[in-house]
Design a protein around this motif. Structure first.
Motif, PDB file in Angstrom:
ATOM      1  N   ILE A  47    -108.291 -22.617 -10.054  1.00 29.31           N
ATOM      2  CA  ILE A  47    -107.720 -22.009 -11.804  1.00 29.31           C
ATOM      3  C   ILE A  47    -108.508 -20.685 -12.207  1.00 29.31           C
ATOM      4  O   ILE A  47    -109.667 -21.266 -12.842  1.00 29.31           O
ATOM      5  CB  ILE A  47    -106.318 -22.753 -12.104  1.00 29.31           C
ATOM      6  N   THR A  48    -108.932 -19.487 -12.390  1.00 31.55           N
ATOM      7  CA  THR A  48    -109.319 -18.934 -13.238  1.00 31.55           C
ATOM      8  C   THR A  48    -109.284 -18.759 -15.113  1.00 31.55           C
ATOM      9  O   THR A  48    -107.837 -17.507 -14.416  1.00 31.55           O
ATOM     10  CB  THR A  48    -109.904 -17.696 -12.359  1.00 31.55           C
ATOM     11  N   GLY A  49    -109.974 -18.740 -15.132  1.00 34.12           N
ATOM     12  CA  GLY A  49    -109.287 -18.968 -17.391  1.00 34.12           C
ATOM     13  C   GLY A  49    -110.120 -17.569 -16.955  1.00 34.12           C
ATOM     14  O   GLY A  49    -110.828 -17.064 -16.806  1.00 34.12           O
ATOM     15  N   ALA A  50    -109.489 -17.307 -18.743  1.00 31.60           N
ATOM     16  CA  ALA A  50    -110.783 -15.870 -19.175  1.00 31.60           C
ATOM     17  C   ALA A  50    -111.774 -16.345 -18.984  1.00 31.60           C
ATOM     18  O   ALA A  50    -112.716 -15.381 -19.031  1.00 31.60           O
ATOM     19  CB  ALA A  50    -110.065 -15.850 -20.837  1.00 31.60           C
ATOM     20  N   SER A  51    -112.204 -17.735 -20.346  1.00 30.57           N
ATOM     21  CA  SER A  51    -113.888 -17.556 -19.476  1.00 30.57           C
ATOM     22  C   SER A  51    -114.108 -19.267 -19.226  1.00 30.57           C
ATOM     23  O   SER A  51    -115.851 -20.137 -18.905  1.00 30.57           O
ATOM     24  CB  SER A  51    -114.751 -18.192 -21.342  1.00 30.57           C
ATOM     25  N   TYR A  52    -113.775 -19.536 -18.373  1.00 32.70           N
ATOM     26  CA  TYR A  52    -113.752 -21.030 -17.939  1.00 32.70           C
ATOM     27  C   TYR A  52    -112.724 -20.859 -15.609  1.00 32.70           C
ATOM     28  O   TYR A  52    -111.951 -20.093 -15.457  1.00 32.70           O
ATOM     29  CB  TYR A  52    -113.049 -21.971 -18.106  1.00 32.70           C
TER      30      TYR A  52
END
Length: 210
Positions: free
Chosen positions: A128-133
């Motif tokens: 799962i790709t987030g904004a900064s992670y």
């Protein structure tokens, strides 16, 4: 000659802006709950084995065989009970900043393979790709009939028993579990797995660069 000097200085200025050092930050979180009622038994952070995690990241970048997450292991050696007061005593997670090929749980009693399963399965790994992670989210389900040999009901009054779990770890892939490497370790209040309930483990490792 003057033009060459200007170009050299401009090149040096550009090089000074290049950042070639990056910090790799990882944190882990685990939820253990009843799969049917969603009642949470455990909700806490875990400990990262930094030495082993650094090694596996380097091996993955080198496309080394078996350099990926594959096993979730369960054990019953993470706690004890104070005989005088009945208080649960928690041991420290077995993690280190150094590489330790033999690092493991205090007393592993069960493990489960979670690689290569269908995305809609009760046992899966999601990225799962987030904004900064980026999160590695692992979902593991222990059904009514697993592990074999468990008690019929969750009525144990002690923390003794192969399937009264109080520790858990994420391990790499290998030909056999005995050759795998432990990447994380978490100690928690004992949870009994028995035939009368399905337990779901949601284990997330967050990866960030800084």
């Amino acid at each position: 000659m003057q033009e060459d000097k200007v170009n050299e200085l401009n090149h040096m200025d550009n090089q000074e802006e290049v950042v070639d050092n990056a910090g790799l930050n990882m944190s882990g979180h685990i939820i253990i709950r009843d799969a049917d009622t969603k009642e949470e038994f455990i909700n806490k952070r875990n400990a990262i084995h930094y030495g082993n995690m650094a090694r596996i990241v380097a091996e993955a970048l080198n496309n080394t065989a078996d350099s990926y997450v594959n096993f979730i292991a369960f054990g019953n050696g993470g706690t004890s009970v104070d005989a005088s007061g009945g208080k649960v005593l928690y041991r420290s997670p077995r993690v280190s900043e150094a590489y330790e090929a033999s690092a493991s749980l205090y007393n592993k009693t069960y493990h489960k393979d979670i690689q290569g399963v269908e995305s809609n399965s009760d046992n899966k790994i999601e990225i799962i790709t987030g904004a900064s992670y980026t999160d590695i989210k692992m979902t593991v389900t222990l059904g009514y009939n697993e592990p074999a040999g468990q008690d019929v009901f969750d009525s144990s009054t002690t923390n003794i028993g192969d399937y009264v779990f109080d520790e858990l770890g994420v391990f790499t892939n290998a030909t056999s579990f005995d050759d795998s490497k432990m990447l994380t370790h978490v100690i928690f209040h004992p949870v009994q797995k028995s035939q009368n309930r399905v337990i779901e483990i949601i284990y997330t490792i967050r990866v960030q660069l800084s």
